[in-house]
Motif scaffolding. Structure first.
Motif, PDB file in Angstrom:
ATOM      1  N   PHE A 240       0.817  -1.211   0.000  1.00 14.97           N
ATOM      2  CA  PHE A 240       0.000   0.000   0.000  1.00 14.97           C
ATOM      3  C   PHE A 240       0.855   1.266   0.000  1.00 14.97           C
ATOM      4  O   PHE A 240       0.476   2.278  -0.590  1.00 14.97           O
ATOM      5  CB  PHE A 240      -0.951  -0.014   1.196  1.00 14.97           C
ATOM      6  N   LEU A 241       2.009   1.219   0.648  1.00  9.98           N
ATOM      7  CA  LEU A 241       2.881   2.392   0.682  1.00  9.98           C
ATOM      8  C   LEU A 241       3.515   2.673  -0.679  1.00  9.98           C
ATOM      9  O   LEU A 241       3.721   3.823  -1.056  1.00  9.98           O
ATOM     10  CB  LEU A 241       3.989   2.191   1.731  1.00  9.98           C
TER      11      LEU A 241
ATOM     12  N   GLN B  23      -3.694   5.041  -5.213  1.00 10.21           N
ATOM     13  CA  GLN B  23      -4.216   4.761  -3.884  1.00 10.21           C
ATOM     14  C   GLN B  23      -5.662   4.257  -3.953  1.00 10.21           C
ATOM     15  O   GLN B  23      -6.497   4.819  -4.658  1.00 10.21           O
ATOM     16  CB  GLN B  23      -4.157   6.020  -3.017  1.00 10.21           C
ATOM     17  N   ILE B  24      -5.918   3.174  -3.209  1.00 13.27           N
ATOM     18  CA  ILE B  24      -7.268   2.634  -3.077  1.00 13.27           C
ATOM     19  C   ILE B  24      -7.572   2.501  -1.592  1.00 13.27           C
ATOM     20  O   ILE B  24      -6.789   1.880  -0.866  1.00 13.27           O
ATOM     21  CB  ILE B  24      -7.395   1.243  -3.751  1.00 13.27           C
TER      22      ILE B  24
ATOM     23  N   ILE C 268      -0.436  -2.929  -5.088  1.00 14.84           N
ATOM     24  CA  ILE C 268      -1.557  -3.000  -4.144  1.00 14.84           C
ATOM     25  C   ILE C 268      -2.221  -4.387  -4.164  1.00 14.84           C
ATOM     26  O   ILE C 268      -2.718  -4.865  -3.151  1.00 14.84           O
ATOM     27  CB  ILE C 268      -2.583  -1.877  -4.436  1.00 14.84           C
ATOM     28  N   PHE C 269      -2.202  -5.050  -5.329  1.00 16.34           N
ATOM     29  CA  PHE C 269      -2.704  -6.424  -5.414  1.00 16.34           C
ATOM     30  C   PHE C 269      -1.813  -7.348  -4.582  1.00 16.34           C
ATOM     31  O   PHE C 269      -2.306  -8.169  -3.797  1.00 16.34           O
ATOM     32  CB  PHE C 269      -2.731  -6.896  -6.873  1.00 16.34           C
ATOM     33  N   SER C 270      -0.496  -7.208  -4.743  1.00 16.98           N
ATOM     34  CA  SER C 270       0.442  -8.040  -3.986  1.00 16.98           C
ATOM     35  C   SER C 270       0.282  -7.797  -2.488  1.00 16.98           C
ATOM     36  O   SER C 270       0.248  -8.745  -1.693  1.00 16.98           O
ATOM     37  CB  SER C 270       1.881  -7.730  -4.412  1.00 16.98           C
TER      38      SER C 270
ATOM     39  N   ASN D 290      10.268 -10.906   0.446  1.00 13.59           N
ATOM     40  CA  ASN D 290       9.078 -11.667   0.073  1.00 13.59           C
ATOM     41  C   ASN D 290       8.141 -10.815  -0.789  1.00 13.59           C
ATOM     42  O   ASN D 290       7.618 -11.271  -1.810  1.00 13.59           O
ATOM     43  CB  ASN D 290       8.349 -12.141   1.331  1.00 13.59           C
ATOM     44  N   TYR D 291       7.955  -9.563  -0.384  1.00 12.02           N
ATOM     45  CA  TYR D 291       7.118  -8.636  -1.152  1.00 12.02           C
ATOM     46  C   TYR D 291       7.674  -8.441  -2.557  1.00 12.02           C
ATOM     47  O   TYR D 291       6.960  -8.564  -3.550  1.00 12.02           O
ATOM     48  CB  TYR D 291       7.026  -7.296  -0.421  1.00 12.02           C
TER      49      TYR D 291
END
Length: 286
Positions: free
Chosen positions: A44-45, A50-51, A177-179, A220-221
Motif C-alpha cells: 500500500f505504501l 491509492q485505493i 496494491i494487489f500483492s 518476500n514482497y
C-alpha cells in the motif's frame, strides 16, 4: 528480463533467510505472520495509485487475492508437515517440481508455443531440479505421499493463479496494491491461527521473531511484485518464464548453500546444476 532476474534474486534471498531462522531458533509461524504484515504495508505504501482499504473487496482481482492469501498460509503448513513426515529432500523436490503445473496451464490455457526444443528444455529442467534438490539424509522418513502431493499441487496452483489473475484482472498500476492485499489476507489467516494457538498455550511473541519477520517481509514482497511484472512482459511466455524462474532459483540457492553454508555438494547436485543451465538455455532459445 530485469524483473525476472530481480525476482530470482529476492526469491533466493528467502531461502537464505529461512536457513538463518533455523540457526537462530526463530518461531517460523510468528515470523511468517509479521512478514505478511510488512509485505502488506509495503504494497500500500509503494502503490502507484491509492485505493481505500475499505474498497479493496470491490476490485476485480480481490477474489483471486483472497484465494491466494489462503493458499499462502495453507502451503506453509503443508511444507512443514511434508518436512516432518517425508524429510527435507522430498519437501524441496515436491515444491520445486510443481513448476510443471503452471507450465502446462500456460500451454493449454493460453495456447503458448510447443516445440521439440522447448519440451526438451523443460524435461531437462525438471530432471535438473530433482538432482539439484536431492540430499543424502541420514534418516529418511517414508511417510505418506499425501503431503508431498498436496505441496506439489498447492505450489503449482499458486503460480498458476497468479498468472491467471495477472492476465485477466490486474492492471499495471495495481501490481503493488494487489500483492499487498494478498499478503494482508494471508496475515489475517495467520493471525487467526496464532490466536487459536495462544488460547491453547500462552507464550510471548518474542522480539527476535518480529525482527525476523521484518527481514523476511521485504524480499518476500519484492519477489512476488517482480514476478508479476515479469509476467506482464509480452515477450515472455509464462511456460518459459516459470521454468527459467524456478530452475534459476534452484541453481542460485544451491550455489549459495555451497558457498555460504558449506553444504555438501554431491555428484548428483553437480550434474543437476549443469543440466539446469542447459535446460534454461534450451527453453530460452525456444
Amino acid at each position: 528480463m530485469i524483473f525476472l532476474l530481480l525476482s530470482i534474486l529476492f526469491s533466493t534471498g528467502l531461502f537464505v533467510i529461512f536457513k538463518y531462522f533455523g540457526i537462530y531458533k526463530i518461531d517460523v509461524l510468528k515470523a511468517i505472520f509479521v512478514n505478511y504484515i510488512v509485505a502488506f504495508s509495503m504494497g500500500f505504501l509503494l502503490a502507484e495509485r491509492q485505493i481505500p482499504i475499505s474498497e479493496i473487496y470491490l476490485q476485480p482481482w480481490f477474489p483471486g487475492a483472497l484465494v491466494l492469501g489462503a493458499l499462502f498460509i495453507s502451503i506453509f503448513f503443508v511444507m512443514a508437515m511434508t518436512a516432518q513426515k517425508n524429510g527435507v529432500s522430498v519437501t524441496s523436490i515436491a515444491g520445486k517440481m510443481s513448476v510443471v503445473v503452471p507450465v502446462l496451464f500456460g500451454i493449454f490455457l493460453y495456447n503458448e508455443s510447443v516445440t521439440i526444443l522447448k519440451v526438451l528444455g523443460i524435461v531437462i529442467a525438471l530432471i535438473a531440479v530433482y538432482l539439484s534438490s536431492v540430499k543424502e539424509e541420514k534418516t529418511q522418513n517414508s511417510g505418506t505421499l499425501l503431503f508431498p502431493i498436496l505441496l506439489f499441487i498447492g505450489s503449482g496452483a499458486i503460480d498458476t493463479l497468479i498468472k491467471y489473475v495477472q492476465v485477466n484482472h490486474v492492471a499495471d498500476q495495481d501490481v503493488s496494491i494487489f500483492s499487498g492485499s494478498l499478503f494482508g489476507i494471508a496475515a489475517i489467516f495467520g493471525g487467526l491461527i496464532l490466536t487459536i494457538k495462544a488460547i491453547r498455550k500462552r507464550s510471548s511473541f518474542g522480539l527476535k521473531n518480529i525482527v525476523a519477520g521484518v527481514v523476511l517481509g521485504v524480499p518476500n514482497y519484492f519477489s512476488i511484485v517482480f514476478l508479476i511484472k515479469a509476467l506482464q512482459n509480452k515477450n515472455f511466455e509464462s511456460s518459459t518464464l516459470f521454468t527459467v524462474n524456478n530452475v534459476a532459483i534452484v541453481i542460485v540457492s544451491t550455489l549459495v548453500g555451497l558457498l555460504l553454508f558449506k553444504e555438501k555438494f554431491s555428484l548428483k547436485n553437480k550434474i543437476g546444476v549443469v543440466l539446469a543451465i542447459l535446460g534454461i538455455v534450451l527453453v530460452t532459445i525456444a
